[in-house]
Design an enzyme around this catalytic site. Sequence first.
Site, PDB file in Angstrom:
ATOM      1  CE  LYS A 171     -24.160   1.455  17.759  1.00 51.59           C
ATOM      2  NZ  LYS A 171     -24.799   2.769  17.601  1.00 51.59           N
ATOM      3  CB  THR A 172     -18.684   2.300  22.745  1.00 56.75           C
ATOM      4  OG1 THR A 172     -18.755   2.281  21.335  1.00 56.75           O
ATOM      5  CG2 THR A 172     -17.276   1.968  23.201  1.00 56.75           C
TER       6      THR A 172
ATOM      7  CG  ASP B  63     -17.853   0.682  16.990  1.00 52.75           C
ATOM      8  OD1 ASP B  63     -19.070   0.456  16.872  1.00 52.75           O
ATOM      9  OD2 ASP B  63     -17.389   1.821  17.166  1.00 52.75           O
TER      10      ASP B  63
ATOM     11  CB  THR C 165     -24.795   2.730  12.334  1.00 52.96           C
ATOM     12  OG1 THR C 165     -23.812   2.427  11.333  1.00 52.96           O
ATOM     13  CG2 THR C 165     -24.109   3.443  13.484  1.00 52.96           C
TER      14      THR C 165
ATOM     15  NE  ARG D  86     -20.278   9.319  20.522  1.00 54.59           N
ATOM     16  CZ  ARG D  86     -20.305   8.311  19.657  1.00 54.59           C
ATOM     17  NH1 ARG D  86     -20.458   8.550  18.373  1.00 54.59           N
ATOM     18  NH2 ARG D  86     -20.185   7.069  20.068  1.00 54.59           N
TER      19      ARG D  86
END
Length: 342
Positions: free
Chosen positions: A71-72, A116, A165, A225
Site C-alpha cells: 500500500k505504501t 497510513d 488493514t 515484504r
Amino acid sequence: MPRDRVVTAERQEEDRTESHSGGPALRPVQMDEYIGQAELVERLSIALEAVRQRKDSMEHVLLHGPPGLGKTTLAHVIATEMGSRLYTTSGPALSKAGDLIGTLTKMDEGDILFIDEIHRLPAAVEEYIYPAMEDFKVDFTVDSGMHAKVITVGLKPFTLIGATTRAGLLTQPLRSRFGISHHLDYYDEGELLQILSRAADRLAMQDVPPDALGAIASRSRGTPRVALRLLRRVRDFAQVRAHGKVTPVVVKEALLLEGVDGEGLDELDRKYLRTIFETYGGGPVGLEAIAATMGDDASTLEDVVEPYLLQKGFLARTRQGRCLTVRAGEHLGVRVSGDLFE
Ligand code: ADE
C-alpha cells in the site's frame, strides 16, 4: 509475542526503501515496474492517465488489505507518476486536529498526503479533514476564549491516499469521500517469484536458480515484504555458510534456522496450532481461549497468525470456534479427526 518474527508482515526498520548499506531500492518506482494487483494497477493507471491529460489532481484513494502487500509502495509510485511530492503520516501520529494544518497548507497542487492506518485517526482529526478532502479548505481557530476566531484557509487541490488493514473500522462519511477504493490481495507464488528475481538482481545476487527463489516464494505467506526479508536472510546465510551460492537446500537450511518451515509457518504459527491440538483436542475453540492459553493478544493472533493458516487450509473457522484441519494435523505430525468441523 516475539518482536523479531521474520515472517511478520508488519513494517520493520530494514524494510525501508533503501537497504541498510545504502544499497539499491527494492521497491518499484514506476507503475509499470509494479508486479501483481493487476486490477488495482489498471484502475490507477487509467485514473493517472486521465488526470495527466486533464492537468487535474487525482481523486482520493483508499487502499485496504493485509499488511506488507504494497500500500505504501503504491502511494510512492502514484507520487512519482504524478511528478508530485508525497507527505507521509499515520492515524495514530495525528492526535489533534491542528497536527495536519502545517502539512496541508504547504502542499502544492497535485501533492499527495499519505495517511497510513487511517482507521486509527481520532474522531476530531477525521472531522477536520472532511472539508479538506471535499472542498480543499480547513478551519482553524486562532486565539482562545472570548477572542477565539475561526479562520478558513483555502488549500491547493491535493490527493489523500489512505491505507488501512481494517476497512471495516472506517466510518461511512470518511469512506464515502474516497473516489477510488480498492482491496489488495495476497500475491501468488508466480508474482512473488518475479518480485524476488528483480530484488536478487538489484542485490547483485548472481546466478540464483529459479527453484531457489521459488523455495523462498512458497514460504513467504503471499506477502512481498516477507519475501524480501527472507531473501535478505538467505543472502546472509549463503554468504557466510555456502560461499555465496544460493540453492534450494541452502534456502531450506537458512529459513529453518529462522524458524520458518517448508510451509512458511514460524514458531508462533506452530505454537497456535499445537495449542488448539494439545489443550483443546483440535477444537472447536474460541479465539479468546486460545489467546489466553498462549499468553498472547487475541487481535494479534486474528490479524497476523490466522489469515495465513486459513489461507493454507490449516485452520477452519466455524460458528462453534476454531478447528484444526486434517492437513494441519499432517503438518504437525499428529492425528486430527477428519470430522471436527462437519
Ligand atoms: N517489491 C515489493 N513489492 C513489489 C511489487 N508489488 N512489485 C514490484 N516490486 C515489489
